[in-house]
Design a protein around this motif. Structure first.
Motif, short mmCIF file in Angstrom:
data_model
loop_
_atom_site.label_atom_id
_atom_site.label_comp_id
_atom_site.label_asym_id
_atom_site.label_seq_id
_atom_site.Cartn_x
_atom_site.Cartn_y
_atom_site.Cartn_z
N GLU A 1 0.83 -1.21 0.00
CA GLU A 1 0.00 0.00 0.00
C GLU A 1 0.87 1.26 0.00
OE1 GLU A 1 -2.52 2.31 3.42
OE2 GLU A 1 -2.77 0.13 3.34
N GLU A 2 1.86 1.28 0.87
CA GLU A 2 2.73 2.47 0.97
C GLU A 2 3.60 2.63 -0.28
OE1 GLU A 2 2.14 4.68 3.01
OE2 GLU A 2 1.15 3.68 4.66
N ALA A 3 4.05 1.52 -0.87
CA ALA A 3 4.83 1.60 -2.10
C ALA A 3 3.99 2.16 -3.24
CB ALA A 3 5.38 0.23 -2.47
N ALA A 4 2.72 1.77 -3.31
CA ALA A 4 1.82 2.31 -4.34
C ALA A 4 1.60 3.80 -4.13
CB ALA A 4 0.48 1.57 -4.31
N GLU A 5 1.46 4.22 -2.88
CA GLU A 5 1.29 5.65 -2.60
C GLU A 5 2.55 6.43 -2.97
OE1 GLU A 5 -0.02 6.10 1.46
OE2 GLU A 5 -1.88 4.99 1.06
N LEU A 6 3.71 5.83 -2.72
CA LEU A 6 4.98 6.46 -3.12
C LEU A 6 5.06 6.60 -4.63
CD1 LEU A 6 7.82 7.56 -2.66
CD2 LEU A 6 8.60 5.19 -2.39
N ALA A 7 4.66 5.55 -5.34
CA ALA A 7 4.70 5.59 -6.81
C ALA A 7 3.81 6.70 -7.36
CB ALA A 7 4.29 4.24 -7.38
N ALA A 8 2.71 7.01 -6.68
CA ALA A 8 1.78 8.03 -7.15
C ALA A 8 2.12 9.43 -6.64
CB ALA A 8 0.36 7.66 -6.70
N ALA A 9 3.06 9.53 -5.72
CA ALA A 9 3.38 10.82 -5.10
C ALA A 9 4.24 11.67 -6.00
CB ALA A 9 4.10 10.59 -3.77
N SER A 10 4.21 12.97 -5.72
CA SER A 10 5.09 13.89 -6.44
C SER A 10 5.45 15.05 -5.52
CB SER A 10 4.40 14.42 -7.70
OG SER A 10 3.25 15.16 -7.36
N GLY A 11 6.49 15.75 -5.89
CA GLY A 11 6.90 16.93 -5.14
C GLY A 11 7.16 16.66 -3.67
N GLU A 12 6.59 17.51 -2.83
CA GLU A 12 6.81 17.42 -1.39
C GLU A 12 6.22 16.16 -0.77
OE1 GLU A 12 8.68 19.49 0.56
OE2 GLU A 12 9.26 20.33 -1.38
N GLU A 13 5.25 15.53 -1.42
CA GLU A 13 4.63 14.31 -0.88
C GLU A 13 5.62 13.15 -0.83
OE1 GLU A 13 1.80 13.86 -4.06
OE2 GLU A 13 0.16 14.40 -2.72
N VAL A 14 6.61 13.17 -1.70
CA VAL A 14 7.52 12.02 -1.84
C VAL A 14 8.23 11.71 -0.53
CG1 VAL A 14 9.60 11.18 -3.03
CG2 VAL A 14 7.79 12.33 -4.33
N ALA A 15 8.75 12.72 0.15
CA ALA A 15 9.48 12.47 1.40
C ALA A 15 8.58 11.81 2.44
CB ALA A 15 10.07 13.77 1.95
N GLY A 16 7.35 12.26 2.55
CA GLY A 16 6.42 11.66 3.50
C GLY A 16 6.11 10.22 3.16
N GLU A 17 5.96 9.92 1.88
CA GLU A 17 5.68 8.54 1.46
C GLU A 17 6.89 7.65 1.67
OE1 GLU A 17 2.74 7.57 1.09
OE2 GLU A 17 1.81 9.54 0.90
N ILE A 18 8.09 8.18 1.43
CA ILE A 18 9.30 7.40 1.71
C ILE A 18 9.38 7.12 3.21
CG2 ILE A 18 11.83 7.49 1.78
CD1 ILE A 18 11.68 9.02 -0.92
N ALA A 19 9.03 8.10 4.04
CA ALA A 19 9.03 7.91 5.50
C ALA A 19 8.06 6.81 5.90
CB ALA A 19 8.68 9.22 6.20
N ASP A 20 6.90 6.75 5.24
CA ASP A 20 5.93 5.69 5.54
C ASP A 20 6.48 4.31 5.17
OD1 ASP A 20 4.12 7.55 6.52
OD2 ASP A 20 2.94 7.62 4.67
N VAL A 21 7.11 4.21 4.00
CA VAL A 21 7.72 2.94 3.59
C VAL A 21 8.81 2.55 4.59
CG1 VAL A 21 9.15 1.83 1.82
CG2 VAL A 21 7.16 3.20 1.14
N PHE A 22 9.62 3.52 4.98
CA PHE A 22 10.70 3.29 5.93
C PHE A 22 10.16 2.75 7.26
CE2 PHE A 22 13.41 5.09 9.37
CZ PHE A 22 14.56 4.37 9.11
N GLU A 23 9.08 3.32 7.76
CA GLU A 23 8.52 2.87 9.04
C GLU A 23 8.01 1.43 8.94
OE1 GLU A 23 8.29 3.32 12.92
OE2 GLU A 23 9.00 4.91 11.59
N VAL A 24 7.41 1.08 7.81
CA VAL A 24 6.95 -0.30 7.63
C VAL A 24 8.16 -1.24 7.55
CG1 VAL A 24 5.70 -1.90 6.12
CG2 VAL A 24 4.80 0.40 6.50
N LEU A 25 9.21 -0.83 6.86
CA LEU A 25 10.41 -1.66 6.78
C LEU A 25 11.04 -1.87 8.15
CD1 LEU A 25 12.03 -0.31 3.51
CD2 LEU A 25 10.91 -2.52 3.84
#
Length: 99
Positions: free
Chosen positions: A40-64
């Motif tokens: 789910e978080e990887a899909a959100e990262l793939a769809a993110a752009s601009g400033e959203e990207v860092a937040g989505e990477i942080a979400d993936v990181f927390e799951v990892l």
């Protein structure tokens, strides 16, 4: 349909007047839910752009980080394994694509 959420989400829902229905997952359910959350978080990262990207990477990181813990590894160990793999095989910095 439920989903795995961050630990403080029920508290936030209550603060906004809601009453969340929650349960604590067993070990196997938790592992499966973490893998689903990673997708789910990887899909959100793939769809993110601009400033959203860092937040989505942080979400993936927390799951990892949670996946590492549930499999008995602390994050420093994962970083050491990653460093060894980088030393042996390289990283992804050169953008090499194998056809």
């Amino acid at each position: 349909m439920g989903k795995l959420v961050r630990d403080r989400i029920p508290e936030i829902i209550r603060r906004h007047g809601g009453e969340p229905v929650v349960r604590v997952l067993g070990e196997e359910e938790y592992r499966a839910a973490l893998l689903a959350k990673l997708g789910e978080e990887a899909a959100e990262l793939a769809a993110a752009s601009g400033e959203e990207v860092a937040g989505e990477i942080a979400d993936v990181f927390e799951v990892l980080r949670a996946l590492a813990r549930v499999h008995g590894h602390d994050w420093r160990h994962v970083e050491k394994v990653a460093e060894a793999k980088r030393a042996e095989r390289g990283a992804f910095e050169d953008r090499i694509y194998l056809d």
